[in-house]
Motif scaffolding. Structure first.
Motif, mmCIF file in Angstrom:
data_model
loop_
_atom_site.group_PDB
_atom_site.id
_atom_site.type_symbol
_atom_site.label_atom_id
_atom_site.label_comp_id
_atom_site.label_asym_id
_atom_site.label_seq_id
_atom_site.Cartn_x
_atom_site.Cartn_y
_atom_site.Cartn_z
ATOM 1 N N GLU A 293 0.733 -1.322 0.178
ATOM 2 C CA GLU A 293 0.049 -0.024 0.028
ATOM 3 C C GLU A 293 0.900 1.256 -0.027
ATOM 4 N N THR A 294 1.848 1.027 0.601
ATOM 5 C CA THR A 294 2.905 2.269 0.595
ATOM 6 C C THR A 294 3.587 2.547 -0.855
ATOM 7 N N ARG A 297 1.191 4.469 -2.808
ATOM 8 C CA ARG A 297 1.089 5.996 -2.705
ATOM 9 C C ARG A 297 1.963 6.715 -3.704
ATOM 10 N N THR A 300 -0.412 7.627 -6.439
ATOM 11 C CA THR A 300 -1.347 8.349 -6.245
ATOM 12 C C THR A 300 -1.003 9.930 -5.869
ATOM 13 N N ASP A 302 0.111 10.593 -2.813
ATOM 14 C CA ASP A 302 -0.456 10.754 -1.323
ATOM 15 C C ASP A 302 0.946 10.663 -0.428
ATOM 16 N N HIS A 303 1.930 11.517 -0.799
ATOM 17 C CA HIS A 303 2.900 11.617 0.002
ATOM 18 C C HIS A 303 3.745 12.982 -0.129
#
Length: 316
Positions: A293-294, A297, A300, A302-303
């Protein structure tokens, strides 16, 4: 991805057993998972996911490794790894550096930025320097290194918050939010005389926009193409004739090309970091099971900065 469990491996002659502490999460992990080979062979189905990691030697039958040594190498998504002094070698890390720094600013992100800016792009004072993925681990450091070299730095990132971070905290001169702004139009506005250096981490439409806004003699350092890693078809890039008309140079590079010069880059980065001229962000996610999942990211957005997974504590 399938979780596989089994006994802790036993090192043979010339080998050492390493307990994983941290994993580096990088876009190239996804490249290696493709069916076709890239610059390294594709990971065979059923094998451990290839990834850079940091761990502690817990058992050794190799004089190069002592129990308690901190080592870094392609240790993979696993709790324990076997290393040796051959192809599966792991480098012993000298004491004094934080584990998270070893895998970020003094690891793949910082070193990639260093060689991309100084060797491939050869940034000079007065250059207009544009970097995509500007709020990522590599892009954020590359922009700061270019600024320290005397360039005017423009980032491209995926949110207003990320743009604020790279301008207000990292000192970029400007930032384009590619999700809400027309990148090509903004580049033309911010770079009226063209882009001298473009450091590309994403490829696709953003690379195409940069190609349309080059200065004569521009240099493009191709570090990555994250927009295409999960796409069914690679995004089209159409403005390649601009390389001819602007007498520009576009060059791809891999960090693996510079292994013998890693100490040089670390020593170059060290004073900038210690004296606060380079800032960086690291997010640590707990648990090996959260590696997939990391990794997602990264695609996406998302970081911010560098993503790491903590598998165990160094002192366990």
């Amino acid at each position: 991805l399938t979780e596989v469990t089994g006994p802790v491996p036993i090192p043979g002659d010339g080998e050492a057993l390493v307990r994983l502490a941290y994993l580096s999460i990088d876009p190239t992990n996804r490249v290696w998972m493709r069916e076709e080979d890239s610059y390294l062979p594709a990971i065979p189905i059923g094998d451990v996911v290839r990834a850079a990691g940091l761990g502690v030697v817990v058992e050794s039958r190799n004089e190069a490794y002592a129990v308690g040594d901190l080592v870094m190498g392609l240790l993979g998504w696993q709790d324990f790894a076997i290393v040796d002094s051959g192809e599966a070698t792991a480098q012993v890390i000298p004491p004094g550096l934080a584990p998270t720094d070893i895998l970020s600013i003094y690891g793949s992100t910082g070193l990639t930025a260093w060689f991309g800016v100084h060797d491939v792009a050869a940034v000079r004072e007065g250059d207009v320097f544009v970097v995509s993925g500007a709020a990522g681990g590599v892009g954020s450091v590359a922009g700061q290194l270019a600024r320290l070299a005397g360039a005017r730095v423009i980032g491209i990132a995926g949110s207003a918050e990320k743009c604020r971070w790279v301008t207000e905290d990292l000192g970029f001169d400007a930032c384009i939010d590619y999700k809400r702004e027309d990148v090509g139009a903004r580049l033309a506005e911010l770079c009226p005389d063209g882009i001298d250096v473009y450091f590309d981490n994403v490829g696709g439409a953003i690379l195409d926009a940069a190609l349309a806004n080059l200065a004569i003699g521009a240099r493009i350092a191709l570090c990555g193409a994250i927009s295409s890693y999960t796409a069914a078809e690679p995004p089209a890039v159409r403005n390649t004739f601009e390389l001819v008309s602007q007498r520009a140079r576009m060059e791809g590079f891999l960090l693996l090309d510079y292994v013998d010069r890693f100490p040089e880059a670390v020593m170059g980065l060290l004073p900038h970091v210690l004296e606060g001229r380079i800032r960086y962000a690291v997010e640590v996610v707990d648990g090996l099971e959260r590696a997939p999942e990391t990794l997602n990211r990264l695609f996406t957005g998302d970081h911010t900065g560098k993503l790491l997974v903590r598998v165990s504590d160094v002192a366990d």
